[in-house]
Scaffold this motif. Structure first.
Motif, PDB file in Angstrom:
ATOM      1  N   ARG B 109     -11.581 -83.804 -22.135  1.00 58.67           N
ATOM      2  CA  ARG B 109     -11.870 -85.127 -22.705  1.00 58.67           C
ATOM      3  C   ARG B 109     -10.595 -85.947 -22.885  1.00 58.67           C
ATOM      4  O   ARG B 109     -10.589 -87.166 -22.694  1.00 58.67           O
ATOM      5  N   GLN B 110      -9.488 -85.283 -23.253  1.00 55.80           N
ATOM      6  CA  GLN B 110      -8.218 -86.011 -23.403  1.00 55.80           C
ATOM      7  C   GLN B 110      -7.835 -86.705 -22.099  1.00 55.80           C
ATOM      8  O   GLN B 110      -7.425 -87.866 -22.094  1.00 55.80           O
ATOM      9  N   ARG B 114      -7.698 -90.603 -20.912  1.00 55.61           N
ATOM     10  CA  ARG B 114      -6.458 -91.148 -20.365  1.00 55.61           C
ATOM     11  C   ARG B 114      -6.756 -91.964 -19.100  1.00 55.61           C
ATOM     12  O   ARG B 114      -6.238 -93.069 -18.911  1.00 55.61           O
ATOM     13  N   HIS B 115      -7.579 -91.386 -18.239  1.00 52.41           N
ATOM     14  CA  HIS B 115      -7.971 -92.038 -16.989  1.00 52.41           C
ATOM     15  C   HIS B 115      -8.768 -93.314 -17.271  1.00 52.41           C
ATOM     16  O   HIS B 115      -8.457 -94.392 -16.731  1.00 52.41           O
ATOM     17  N   ALA B 116      -9.763 -93.187 -18.140  1.00 52.52           N
ATOM     18  CA  ALA B 116     -10.628 -94.342 -18.438  1.00 52.52           C
ATOM     19  C   ALA B 116      -9.820 -95.463 -19.081  1.00 52.52           C
ATOM     20  O   ALA B 116      -9.978 -96.646 -18.739  1.00 52.52           O
ATOM     21  N   GLY B 117      -8.925 -95.093 -20.015  1.00 53.52           N
ATOM     22  CA  GLY B 117      -8.143 -96.094 -20.751  1.00 53.52           C
ATOM     23  C   GLY B 117      -7.207 -96.873 -19.856  1.00 53.52           C
ATOM     24  O   GLY B 117      -6.843 -98.013 -20.160  1.00 53.52           O
ATOM     25  N   ARG B 118      -6.784 -96.274 -18.768  1.00 57.44           N
ATOM     26  CA  ARG B 118      -5.819 -96.939 -17.876  1.00 57.44           C
ATOM     27  C   ARG B 118      -6.488 -97.551 -16.655  1.00 57.44           C
ATOM     28  O   ARG B 118      -5.812 -98.144 -15.817  1.00 57.44           O
ATOM     29  N   GLY B 119      -7.801 -97.380 -16.582  1.00 54.73           N
ATOM     30  CA  GLY B 119      -8.521 -97.974 -15.453  1.00 54.73           C
ATOM     31  C   GLY B 119      -8.078 -97.432 -14.112  1.00 54.73           C
ATOM     32  O   GLY B 119      -8.000 -98.169 -13.126  1.00 54.73           O
ATOM     33  N   TRP B 120      -7.784 -96.133 -14.051  1.00 54.77           N
ATOM     34  CA  TRP B 120      -7.336 -95.543 -12.795  1.00 54.77           C
ATOM     35  C   TRP B 120      -8.472 -95.464 -11.773  1.00 54.77           C
ATOM     36  O   TRP B 120      -9.638 -95.673 -12.102  1.00 54.77           O
ATOM     37  N   HIS B 121      -8.100 -95.116 -10.545  1.00 57.92           N
ATOM     38  CA  HIS B 121      -9.075 -94.992  -9.443  1.00 57.92           C
ATOM     39  C   HIS B 121      -9.945 -93.758  -9.609  1.00 57.92           C
ATOM     40  O   HIS B 121      -9.499 -92.749 -10.135  1.00 57.92           O
TER      41      HIS B 121
END
Lengths: 387, 387
Positions: B109-110, B114-121
Motif C-alpha cells: 500500500r505504501q 507513492r505511485h498514485a500520489g505522483r501520477g506515474w505511468h
C-alpha cells in the motif's frame, strides 16, 4: 544457446543432475507437510528442467580460473545460483504478468488455471499470485540450502558468502530500479543501461565469476583458509597463472579482470536478449513473438529506437508498446518500425564491441589457460544465441 | 505483549539494536545502486522498527537452555529470524490484500500510494505489488546474510543451517496449505489446525528453539564441532542439566522437550491471535477491528464457531466473512454471533490447556534453570497478550 558451446555443456549436464537431486530431496520435505504440496513440487521441478545454466557456468569457470579443481562440490555450489534465478523468474513473471516461461505457462498462470479449472472459491488470479509468491520464496531460500550443503570446505563457503549476499541485494535493487523506471517513464538509454548493469551484468556474469573466485580463495590471499589460492591447484597449468608475480597481486587483478570481462559481456548479453525479445523465434525463445513489446519492457533496444525514431516510426512503436493484444500483424509492423530506426544495427554493433572488450580483458589476466578459453567461448555463446 | 515479560525484554532490546545496525549497513548497499532505492530502504527500516521479536527470543532461549552462553553473536543470529519474518509478512500482506501492518500502511500500500500520489505511468496497484515482492525477497535473502555474519563459530553455523533451512521450507509450505484451504473451502477445525502447525507452531516456536539448540551443539553430541555441548558452559547451572545421564540422551531429550513445549504453545499462540483478529483493540493490535473477518481468514476460531453455530449465527458469520466493507456495526454483530456460539470460550479453554501442556513439558527437561523459567514466562507472555 549455440549447441557447440563445450564450455557451457561441460557444466550444464552436471548442474542439471545436481538440481534434480536437490529438488527430489526437497519434494520429500514438501510432501511431508501434506500431499497437497505435490503440484507445487511439480511446478518447481518443471521450471528447473529448463534454463541455460549461464550463472552456474560463470561461477564454475570463475572458480577454475582462480585455480580451483574440477570437483562435484563446486558444481553444487554453482547450481544453487540456478535456484535463485528460478525464484526471481517466478516473481518477475508475476510482476510482468507474463503468460509463459521456458515454453510453459508461467507459475502464476499454472496455479490460476488450476483454481479456475476446479471452480474453487475466490479469485483464481489471487490464488495464482499467492502460489507464485510462495514458490518463488521457497526457491530463493533453497539457494542458501544448496550452497551450504554443497560440500565445499567451510572456509570456502565463508569466503563466498558475502559475494552471494551482495549479488542478491544487487539483483533485487536492479529489479526495483527497472520497475521504477517503467513507472516514471524513464525512456533514456542511460536509464535502461543502469538497470542492465545491476539486473543483468553484475547478476548474470560479474558476481557469479567473483563468487567462483572467492570460493577458490582469490582476493583473500594471506588468510589461513584459502585452500585453493596460490597453491598446487595451479600447477600443471602451463604457466598461465601468476603472471604478475605475488599472489595478492594475482588475486586482486583476477577479480578486476572478471569485472572487466563481466560488465561489458553482461551488457552484450542483455542487448542480445533485447533483440530476441522483439525479433526472436518463439520456437527458440520459449516466449511469444514480440513479447517485450507486448509487455512494454523498457529495454536498451527500445530506448535506442525511440531516440532515433522518425515521427511515423515513434507513432507505430507507441501504438503497440504495452498492448496486451498485440498480434502477428502488429508484431510485424512494430518490428519494421524498430528496425527502420537503425536501432537493431546499432545494438548489433554494440554487442560486437562489448564482446571484443570482454574477450580482450581476458588477455593477460592471471588465470588458467583452460579457463581463459572457456570464458572466451562463453562470451560468444551468451551473445550469439538465438534463444 | 505484556510489558512485564523480562524474558522477552532481555532479548528484545538487543535484537532491536542488532537489526538497526544491520539495516543501516544494507541501506548503504542499496543507495550505492541508486538514490532511488531510498524509499525502499526506509520502508524496510520502518517495518523492522516494530514486532514482538518472538522468534529471536525463542531462538535465544533455545540456545541458553542448551547451555550456550549469553553473547552478542547469538543475538545477531537470532535477530536474523526477524528479517525472514518481516519478508514473509510483506508477502503475506500482499496475498491477503491487507491495508495495514504494525499500525502503518502495509508495504504494497505504501508503494501503491507513492505511485498514485505522483501520477506515474501504469497501474499503481501493480507498482505496489512489484515493490512489495522485491522488498520481501530482499528481506528473506538478508536472513542468511545476517545469520552467517553473526560471528558465531563456523561449526555452530554449520549445525544450525539445516534447522533454518527446514524452518523456511515449512513456513512457505504452511502458507501454501493455508492459501489452498481457503480456495477449496476447507472449513474444518482439523484443516485449520494443520495450517497452524506448519505456519505458526513450528515456524514461530519449535524451530527457533531447535535452531538455538543446534547452534549450541545440542543433538549433535559426539561430533567434534560442538563447542558448547556437554561442556563447561553448563557448569554452574546448579545441576539442572544432564539429569538423564549421558550427553547424547540429554541432547536428544532437549530437542524433544522443545518440541513438546513448542507445538502446543504454538497452537495456543495462534488461538490468541485468532481471538485478537476478531475481538482485538486496534490501538493494541495495529490492525483494524475485526480484520480477520474482513479478510475472510480461515482461522481455528472461525472453524470452531462454524461447527457450533445455529442457523442464525451461521448466517451472520457468512454474511460478513470476507466482506471488504465490514464496518463498526457489522463487526459488533459478527463478534456477538461468534461469541454466541461459545467458540471464544472454547478457544480460551484450549489456550489454557495448551499453555499448561507446554509448561509441563519444561519440567524435568534437561535444560538450565534460567532457561526453564524464561520459557515458562514466554509461554504466558505469548498467549496472554492483548496485541
Amino acid at each position: 544457446m549455440t549447441p557447440d558451446s563445450a564450455a557451457l555443456g561441460h557444466v550444464r549436464d552436471r548442474v542439471d543432475r545436481a538440481l534434480q537431486a536437490f529438488v527430489s530431496e526437497q519434494r520429500g520435505v514438501l510432501l511431508a507437510a501434506g500431499d497437497d504440496l505435490r503440484p507445487g513440487a511439480e511446478s518447481i521441478a518443471g521450471l528447473l528442467a529448463g534454463g541455460k545454466r549461464l550463472r552456474p557456468a560463470f561461477c564454475y569457470w570463475g572458480w577454475r580460473g582462480a585455480g580451483g579443481p574440477d570437483c562435484p562440490e563446486i558444481i553444487k555450489a554453482a547450481a544453487a545460483l540456478e535456484l535463485l534465478h528460478a525464484g526471481a523468474l517466478v516473481h518477475d513473471d508475476l510482476m510482468d504478468a507474463s503468460d509463459t516461461r521456458r515454453g510453459q505457462p508461467s507459475v502464476h498462470r499454472q496455479f490460476e488455471a488450476r483454481h479456475a479449472g476446479r471452480g474453487w472459491h475466490g479469485s483464481a488470479a489471487a490464488f495464482g499470485m499467492g502460489a507464485a509468491i510462495l514458490l518463488g520464496d521457497l526457491l530463493i531460500c533453497w539457494t542458501d540450502e544448496m550452497f551450504h550443503a554443497s560440500g565445499l570446505p567451510p572456509g570456502a563457503l565463508r569466503r563466498g558468502r558475502p559475494v552471494l549476499d551482495r549479488m542478491r541485494t544487487e539483483v533485487f535493487a536492479g529489479q526495483y530500479l527497472d520497475l521504477l523506471g517503467q513507472a516514471i517513464g524513464d525512456e533514456t538509454v542511460a536509464g535502461a543501461l543502469r538497470v542492465v548493469e545491476f539486473k543483468t551484468a553484475k547478476y548474470t556474469i560479474e558476481r557469479p565469476l567473483h563468487l567462483g573466485a572467492a570460493l577458490a580463495g582469490a582476493g583473500l590471499a594471506g588468510t589461513d583458509d584459502a585452500p585453493y589460492a596460490g597453491g598446487g591447484a595451479l600447477t600443471g597449468d602451463g604457466g598461465a597463472a601468476g603472471r604478475d608475480g605475488g599472489t595478492a597481486g594475482r588475486d586482486g587483478s583476477l577479480t578486476a579482470a572478471y569485472t572487466a570481462y563481466g560488465l561489458p559481456l553482461g551488457i552484450a548479453f542483455q542487448l542480445r536478449d533485447d533483440i530476441l525479445g522483439v525479433f526472436g523465434d518463439p520456437a527458440q525463445t520459449g516466449k511469444p513473438a514480440g513479447d517485450d513489446v507486448r509487455e512494454g519492457k523498457r529495454t536498451v533496444l527500445l530506448a535506442i529506437a525511440r531516440s532515433r525514431a522518425t515521427a511515423g516510426q515513434a507513432q507505430v512503436i507507441d501504438r503497440y508498446l504495452g498492448d496486451p493484444l498485440l498480434d502477428g500483424a502488429g508484431t510485424a509492423e512494430v518490428r519494421a518500425a524498430i528496425a527502420g530506426t537503425g536501432a537493431v544495427a546499432e545494438c548489433e554493433r554494440m554487442i560486437g564491441r562489448h564482446v571484443s572488450e570482454a574477450i580482450a580483458a581476458l588477455e593477460g589476466a592471471p588465470m588458467t589457460g583452460e579457463a581463459r578459453e572457456a570464458l572466451a567461448e562463453l562470451a560468444v555463446a551468451a551473445t550469439a544465441r538465438v534463444g
